[in-house]
Design a protein around this motif. Structure first.
Motif, PDB file in Angstrom:
ATOM      1  N   LYS A   1       0.837  -1.203   0.000  1.00 26.40           N
ATOM      2  CA  LYS A   1       0.000   0.000   0.000  1.00 26.40           C
ATOM      3  C   LYS A   1       0.872   1.254   0.000  1.00 26.40           C
ATOM      4  O   LYS A   1       0.577   2.226  -0.693  1.00 26.40           O
ATOM      5  CB  LYS A   1      -0.917   0.008   1.233  1.00 26.40           C
ATOM      6  CG  LYS A   1      -2.389  -0.159   0.880  1.00 26.40           C
ATOM      7  CD  LYS A   1      -3.243  -0.170   2.140  1.00 26.40           C
ATOM      8  CE  LYS A   1      -3.966  -1.496   2.302  1.00 26.40           C
ATOM      9  NZ  LYS A   1      -4.388  -1.747   3.685  1.00 26.40           N
TER      10      LYS A   1
ATOM     11  N   GLU B   1       9.267   7.800  -0.587  1.00 20.75           N
ATOM     12  CA  GLU B   1       9.201   7.910  -2.047  1.00 20.75           C
ATOM     13  C   GLU B   1      10.512   8.465  -2.612  1.00 20.75           C
ATOM     14  O   GLU B   1      11.075   7.905  -3.552  1.00 20.75           O
ATOM     15  CB  GLU B   1       8.022   8.808  -2.443  1.00 20.75           C
ATOM     16  CG  GLU B   1       7.892   8.973  -3.935  1.00 20.75           C
ATOM     17  CD  GLU B   1       6.601   9.659  -4.355  1.00 20.75           C
ATOM     18  OE1 GLU B   1       5.648   9.671  -3.548  1.00 20.75           O
ATOM     19  OE2 GLU B   1       6.560  10.188  -5.474  1.00 20.75           O
TER      20      GLU B   1
ATOM     21  N   SER C   1       2.469   1.712  -3.500  1.00 27.01           N
ATOM     22  CA  SER C   1       1.628   1.767  -4.700  1.00 27.01           C
ATOM     23  C   SER C   1       1.513   3.162  -5.339  1.00 27.01           C
ATOM     24  O   SER C   1       1.435   3.246  -6.558  1.00 27.01           O
ATOM     25  CB  SER C   1       0.253   1.163  -4.432  1.00 27.01           C
ATOM     26  OG  SER C   1      -0.587   2.111  -3.853  1.00 27.01           O
ATOM     27  N   PRO C   2       1.535   4.264  -4.562  1.00 22.49           N
ATOM     28  CA  PRO C   2       1.416   5.559  -5.251  1.00 22.49           C
ATOM     29  C   PRO C   2       2.627   5.913  -6.118  1.00 22.49           C
ATOM     30  O   PRO C   2       2.523   6.768  -6.985  1.00 22.49           O
ATOM     31  CB  PRO C   2       1.287   6.580  -4.104  1.00 22.49           C
ATOM     32  CG  PRO C   2       1.025   5.790  -2.885  1.00 22.49           C
ATOM     33  CD  PRO C   2       1.568   4.422  -3.106  1.00 22.49           C
ATOM     34  N   PHE C   3       3.785   5.275  -5.881  1.00 16.64           N
ATOM     35  CA  PHE C   3       4.948   5.700  -6.671  1.00 16.64           C
ATOM     36  C   PHE C   3       5.657   4.569  -7.405  1.00 16.64           C
ATOM     37  O   PHE C   3       6.727   4.779  -7.961  1.00 16.64           O
ATOM     38  CB  PHE C   3       5.931   6.495  -5.790  1.00 16.64           C
ATOM     39  CG  PHE C   3       6.446   5.737  -4.590  1.00 16.64           C
ATOM     40  CD1 PHE C   3       5.815   5.845  -3.364  1.00 16.64           C
ATOM     41  CD2 PHE C   3       7.572   4.929  -4.687  1.00 16.64           C
ATOM     42  CE1 PHE C   3       6.286   5.152  -2.255  1.00 16.64           C
ATOM     43  CE2 PHE C   3       8.042   4.241  -3.589  1.00 16.64           C
ATOM     44  CZ  PHE C   3       7.396   4.348  -2.362  1.00 16.64           C
TER      45      PHE C   3
END
Lengths: 107, 169
Positions: free
Chosen positions: B8, B56, B11-13
Protein backbone atom coordinates in the motif's frame (compact mmCIF):
# COMPACT_ATOMS: atom_id res chain seq x y z
CA UNK A 1 -4.68 32.78 -20.66
CA UNK A 2 -3.36 35.62 -22.79
CA UNK A 3 -0.53 35.01 -25.18
CA UNK A 4 1.71 37.63 -23.56
CA UNK A 5 1.47 35.77 -20.30
CA UNK A 6 2.24 32.44 -21.94
CA UNK A 7 5.27 33.98 -23.61
CA UNK A 8 6.55 35.18 -20.25
CA UNK A 9 6.03 31.75 -18.74
CA UNK A 10 7.82 30.11 -21.65
CA UNK A 11 10.91 32.20 -20.99
CA UNK A 12 10.80 31.27 -17.31
CA UNK A 13 10.27 27.65 -18.27
CA UNK A 14 13.36 27.64 -20.48
CA UNK A 15 15.39 29.07 -17.61
CA UNK A 16 14.17 26.42 -15.23
CA UNK A 17 12.47 28.91 -12.92
CA UNK A 18 8.76 28.16 -13.34
CA UNK A 19 6.78 26.77 -10.43
CA UNK A 20 4.75 23.58 -10.73
CA UNK A 21 1.57 25.68 -10.99
CA UNK A 22 3.00 27.72 -13.85
CA UNK A 23 4.13 24.55 -15.57
CA UNK A 24 0.63 23.14 -15.39
CA UNK A 25 -0.68 26.32 -17.04
CA UNK A 26 1.82 25.76 -19.85
CA UNK A 27 0.89 22.08 -20.11
CA UNK A 28 -2.79 22.96 -20.46
CA UNK A 29 -2.06 25.58 -23.07
CA UNK A 30 0.26 23.44 -25.21
CA UNK A 31 -1.88 20.33 -25.12
CA UNK A 32 -4.95 22.42 -25.96
CA UNK A 33 -6.50 23.30 -29.29
CA UNK A 34 -5.10 26.67 -30.33
CA UNK A 35 -1.37 27.28 -29.93
CA UNK A 36 0.34 30.35 -31.38
CA UNK A 37 2.34 29.55 -34.52
CA UNK A 38 5.65 30.82 -33.14
CA UNK A 39 5.38 28.52 -30.09
CA UNK A 40 4.56 25.30 -31.98
CA UNK A 41 7.78 23.56 -30.93
CA UNK A 42 6.45 23.25 -27.38
CA UNK A 43 3.47 21.18 -28.46
CA UNK A 44 5.42 17.92 -28.98
CA UNK A 45 7.30 18.48 -25.70
CA UNK A 46 4.25 18.82 -23.51
CA UNK A 47 2.36 16.21 -25.49
CA UNK A 48 5.20 13.80 -24.80
CA UNK A 49 5.41 14.58 -21.07
CA UNK A 50 1.69 13.93 -20.66
CA UNK A 51 1.77 10.78 -22.76
CA UNK A 52 4.78 9.13 -21.09
CA UNK A 53 3.31 9.64 -17.64
CA UNK A 54 0.57 7.14 -18.46
CA UNK A 55 2.98 4.24 -18.63
CA UNK A 56 2.62 1.98 -15.63
CA UNK A 57 4.35 -0.93 -13.95
CA UNK A 58 1.72 -3.59 -14.26
CA UNK A 59 3.52 -6.57 -12.82
CA UNK A 60 3.03 -7.55 -9.20
CA UNK A 61 5.82 -6.51 -6.90
CA UNK A 62 7.42 -9.72 -5.63
CA UNK A 63 8.58 -9.51 -2.05
CA UNK A 64 9.87 -13.06 -1.89
CA UNK A 65 12.33 -13.42 -4.67
CA UNK A 66 13.83 -16.75 -5.58
CA UNK A 67 16.92 -15.80 -7.43
CA UNK A 68 16.98 -17.71 -10.70
CA UNK A 69 20.77 -18.04 -10.48
CA UNK A 70 20.46 -19.91 -7.17
CA UNK A 71 17.85 -22.21 -8.65
CA UNK A 72 20.20 -22.98 -11.52
CA UNK A 73 23.04 -23.68 -9.15
CA UNK A 74 20.88 -26.09 -7.17
CA UNK A 75 19.87 -27.86 -10.33
CA UNK A 76 23.49 -28.03 -11.51
CA UNK A 77 24.74 -29.49 -8.26
CA UNK A 78 22.04 -32.16 -8.29
CA UNK A 79 22.83 -33.01 -11.91
CA UNK A 80 26.56 -33.16 -11.19
CA UNK A 81 26.14 -35.53 -8.26
CA UNK A 82 23.96 -37.84 -10.35
CA UNK A 83 26.61 -37.96 -13.07
CA UNK A 84 29.27 -38.70 -10.45
CA UNK A 85 27.20 -41.49 -8.95
CA UNK A 86 26.53 -43.07 -12.34
CA UNK A 87 30.17 -42.99 -13.43
CA UNK A 88 31.35 -44.51 -10.17
CA UNK A 89 28.75 -47.28 -10.50
CA UNK A 90 29.80 -47.80 -14.11
CA UNK A 91 33.49 -48.10 -13.31
CA UNK A 92 32.88 -50.37 -10.34
CA UNK A 93 30.90 -52.68 -12.59
CA UNK A 94 33.68 -52.61 -15.16
CA UNK A 95 36.25 -53.47 -12.52
CA UNK A 96 34.08 -56.25 -11.16
CA UNK A 97 33.75 -57.69 -14.66
CA UNK A 98 37.51 -57.36 -15.14
CA UNK A 99 38.20 -59.21 -11.88
CA UNK A 100 35.73 -61.91 -12.78
CA UNK A 101 37.42 -62.36 -16.17
CA UNK A 102 40.82 -62.56 -14.49
CA UNK A 103 39.46 -65.19 -12.12
CA UNK A 104 38.05 -67.13 -15.05
CA UNK A 105 41.45 -67.08 -16.74
CA UNK A 106 43.13 -68.44 -13.61
CA UNK A 107 40.76 -71.31 -13.44
CA UNK B 1 4.80 -3.50 8.70
CA UNK B 2 3.37 -6.52 6.90
CA UNK B 3 3.37 -7.26 3.19
CA UNK B 4 0.06 -5.67 2.36
CA UNK B 5 0.92 -2.50 4.31
CA UNK B 6 4.15 -2.26 2.41
CA UNK B 7 2.46 -2.73 -0.94
CA UNK B 8 0.00 0.00 0.00
CA UNK B 9 2.84 2.36 0.90
CA UNK B 10 4.64 1.85 -2.40
CA UNK B 11 1.63 1.77 -4.70
CA UNK B 12 1.42 5.56 -5.25
CA UNK B 13 4.95 5.70 -6.67
CA UNK B 14 5.78 2.31 -8.13
CA UNK B 15 4.99 3.58 -11.63
CA UNK B 16 7.35 6.50 -11.09
CA UNK B 17 10.14 4.14 -10.13
CA UNK B 18 9.46 2.08 -13.24
CA UNK B 19 9.40 5.10 -15.53
CA UNK B 20 12.68 6.45 -14.14
CA UNK B 21 14.29 3.03 -14.58
CA UNK B 22 13.01 2.84 -18.13
CA UNK B 23 14.28 6.33 -18.87
CA UNK B 24 17.79 5.21 -17.90
CA UNK B 25 17.87 1.55 -18.95
CA UNK B 26 15.73 1.95 -22.10
CA UNK B 27 14.44 -1.63 -22.26
CA UNK B 28 11.13 -2.52 -20.64
CA UNK B 29 12.46 -5.84 -19.27
CA UNK B 30 15.46 -4.22 -17.65
CA UNK B 31 13.28 -1.50 -16.17
CA UNK B 32 10.91 -4.10 -14.74
CA UNK B 33 13.81 -6.01 -13.19
CA UNK B 34 15.18 -2.80 -11.71
CA UNK B 35 11.79 -1.87 -10.25
CA UNK B 36 11.45 -5.32 -8.73
CA UNK B 37 14.94 -5.16 -7.27
CA UNK B 38 14.45 -1.70 -5.75
CA UNK B 39 11.24 -2.72 -3.98
CA UNK B 40 12.73 -5.99 -2.83
CA UNK B 41 15.65 -4.14 -1.25
CA UNK B 42 13.28 -1.63 0.30
CA UNK B 43 11.18 -4.45 1.73
CA UNK B 44 14.23 -6.16 3.22
CA UNK B 45 15.03 -2.89 5.01
CA UNK B 46 11.47 -2.29 6.10
CA UNK B 47 12.37 -1.94 9.80
CA UNK B 48 14.13 1.28 8.93
CA UNK B 49 11.30 2.60 6.78
CA UNK B 50 9.62 4.62 9.52
CA UNK B 51 12.93 6.48 9.88
CA UNK B 52 12.95 7.62 6.32
CA UNK B 53 11.56 11.09 6.07
CA UNK B 54 10.26 10.47 2.65
CA UNK B 55 10.15 6.90 1.48
CA UNK B 56 9.20 7.91 -2.05
CA UNK B 57 12.25 10.13 -2.44
CA UNK B 58 14.35 7.35 -0.95
CA UNK B 59 13.00 4.85 -3.48
CA UNK B 60 13.70 7.22 -6.36
CA UNK B 61 17.27 7.71 -5.18
CA UNK B 62 17.70 3.93 -4.92
CA UNK B 63 16.36 3.57 -8.45
CA UNK B 64 18.75 6.16 -9.81
CA UNK B 65 21.73 4.48 -8.09
CA UNK B 66 20.69 1.00 -9.12
CA UNK B 67 20.34 2.04 -12.77
CA UNK B 68 23.69 3.83 -12.70
CA UNK B 69 25.33 0.63 -11.50
CA UNK B 70 23.59 -1.38 -14.21
CA UNK B 71 24.74 1.09 -16.84
CA UNK B 72 28.31 0.96 -15.55
CA UNK B 73 28.45 -2.83 -15.67
CA UNK B 74 26.96 -2.72 -19.14
CA UNK B 75 29.65 -0.38 -20.35
CA UNK B 76 32.24 -2.62 -18.77
CA UNK B 77 30.80 -5.52 -20.72
CA UNK B 78 31.04 -3.47 -23.92
CA UNK B 79 27.32 -3.58 -24.36
CA UNK B 80 26.04 -0.38 -25.83
CA UNK B 81 22.54 0.87 -25.41
CA UNK B 82 20.71 0.99 -28.65
CA UNK B 83 18.82 4.22 -29.06
CA UNK B 84 15.48 3.48 -30.50
CA UNK B 85 12.10 4.95 -30.91
CA UNK B 86 9.83 5.01 -27.95
CA UNK B 87 8.68 1.50 -27.15
CA UNK B 88 5.82 1.30 -24.76
CA UNK B 89 3.26 -1.24 -23.87
CA UNK B 90 0.54 1.05 -25.07
CA UNK B 91 1.24 2.65 -28.38
CA UNK B 92 -0.97 5.60 -29.12
CA UNK B 93 -2.93 3.71 -31.74
CA UNK B 94 -5.99 5.84 -31.39
CA UNK B 95 -3.97 8.98 -31.99
CA UNK B 96 -2.88 10.63 -35.22
CA UNK B 97 0.43 10.01 -36.97
CA UNK B 98 1.61 13.48 -35.95
CA UNK B 99 0.98 12.58 -32.36
CA UNK B 100 3.03 9.39 -32.64
CA UNK B 101 5.80 11.28 -34.41
CA UNK B 102 5.86 13.90 -31.68
CA UNK B 103 6.19 11.25 -29.00
CA UNK B 104 8.98 9.44 -30.88
CA UNK B 105 10.93 12.59 -31.70
CA UNK B 106 10.89 13.98 -28.18
CA UNK B 107 11.69 10.55 -26.78
CA UNK B 108 14.82 10.18 -28.88
CA UNK B 109 15.89 13.77 -28.15
CA UNK B 110 15.70 13.11 -24.41
CA UNK B 111 17.59 9.83 -24.87
CA UNK B 112 20.51 11.79 -26.25
CA UNK B 113 20.78 14.04 -23.20
CA UNK B 114 23.45 13.46 -20.53
CA UNK B 115 22.29 11.04 -17.81
CA UNK B 116 21.76 13.65 -15.12
CA UNK B 117 19.70 15.89 -17.42
CA UNK B 118 17.60 12.87 -18.39
CA UNK B 119 16.89 12.14 -14.75
CA UNK B 120 16.04 15.72 -13.89
CA UNK B 121 13.75 16.35 -16.86
CA UNK B 122 12.02 13.05 -16.03
CA UNK B 123 11.55 13.99 -12.37
CA UNK B 124 10.34 17.50 -13.11
CA UNK B 125 8.53 17.60 -16.44
CA UNK B 126 7.06 14.11 -16.32
CA UNK B 127 6.64 13.34 -12.63
CA UNK B 128 6.20 16.95 -11.48
CA UNK B 129 8.25 16.79 -8.31
CA UNK B 130 9.04 19.95 -6.34
CA UNK B 131 12.59 21.25 -6.63
CA UNK B 132 13.40 20.41 -3.01
CA UNK B 133 12.38 16.80 -3.62
CA UNK B 134 14.51 16.56 -6.76
CA UNK B 135 17.52 18.03 -4.91
CA UNK B 136 17.05 15.29 -2.32
CA UNK B 137 16.76 12.53 -4.89
CA UNK B 138 19.83 13.45 -6.91
CA UNK B 139 21.79 15.03 -4.02
CA UNK B 140 22.43 18.26 -5.87
CA UNK B 141 22.05 21.92 -4.97
CA UNK B 142 18.89 23.72 -6.21
CA UNK B 143 20.88 25.94 -8.56
CA UNK B 144 22.60 22.96 -10.17
CA UNK B 145 19.25 21.24 -10.65
CA UNK B 146 17.74 24.32 -12.30
CA UNK B 147 20.75 24.73 -14.59
CA UNK B 148 20.59 21.07 -15.68
CA UNK B 149 16.84 21.33 -16.23
CA UNK B 150 17.19 24.53 -18.22
CA UNK B 151 19.87 22.97 -20.43
CA UNK B 152 17.76 19.88 -21.04
CA UNK B 153 14.67 21.90 -21.94
CA UNK B 154 16.61 24.23 -24.25
CA UNK B 155 18.34 21.34 -26.02
CA UNK B 156 15.06 19.58 -26.72
CA UNK B 157 13.28 22.78 -27.68
CA UNK B 158 16.07 23.94 -30.04
CA UNK B 159 16.20 20.58 -31.78
CA UNK B 160 12.44 20.69 -32.28
CA UNK B 161 12.62 24.23 -33.70
CA UNK B 162 15.29 23.15 -36.18
CA UNK B 163 13.24 20.19 -37.30
CA UNK B 164 10.20 22.36 -37.83
CA UNK B 165 12.14 25.00 -39.74
CA UNK B 166 13.75 22.56 -42.15
CA UNK B 167 10.85 20.18 -42.27
CA UNK B 168 13.18 17.32 -41.37
CA UNK B 169 11.64 14.47 -39.48
Amino acid sequence: MELANIEKLVIKYKNGTTSLEEESILRNYFTGESVAAHLQEYVPMFTYFTFIKKESFDKNVQLKIEKPSNKNRKFLSVAASIVLLLTSVFFKKKRMIGIRQKNNLHR
Amino acid sequence: MNESDFLKVISPFKDKVFRLAKRLLVSIEEAEDATQEVFFKLWKNKEKISDYKNIEAFAMTMTKNFCYDRLKSKQAGNLTLVHTNYKGKETPLEKSIEYKDAVNIVHSLIEQLPEMQKIIIQLRDVEQYEFEEICDMVSMKPIAVRVALSRARKTVRNALTKQQNYGVS
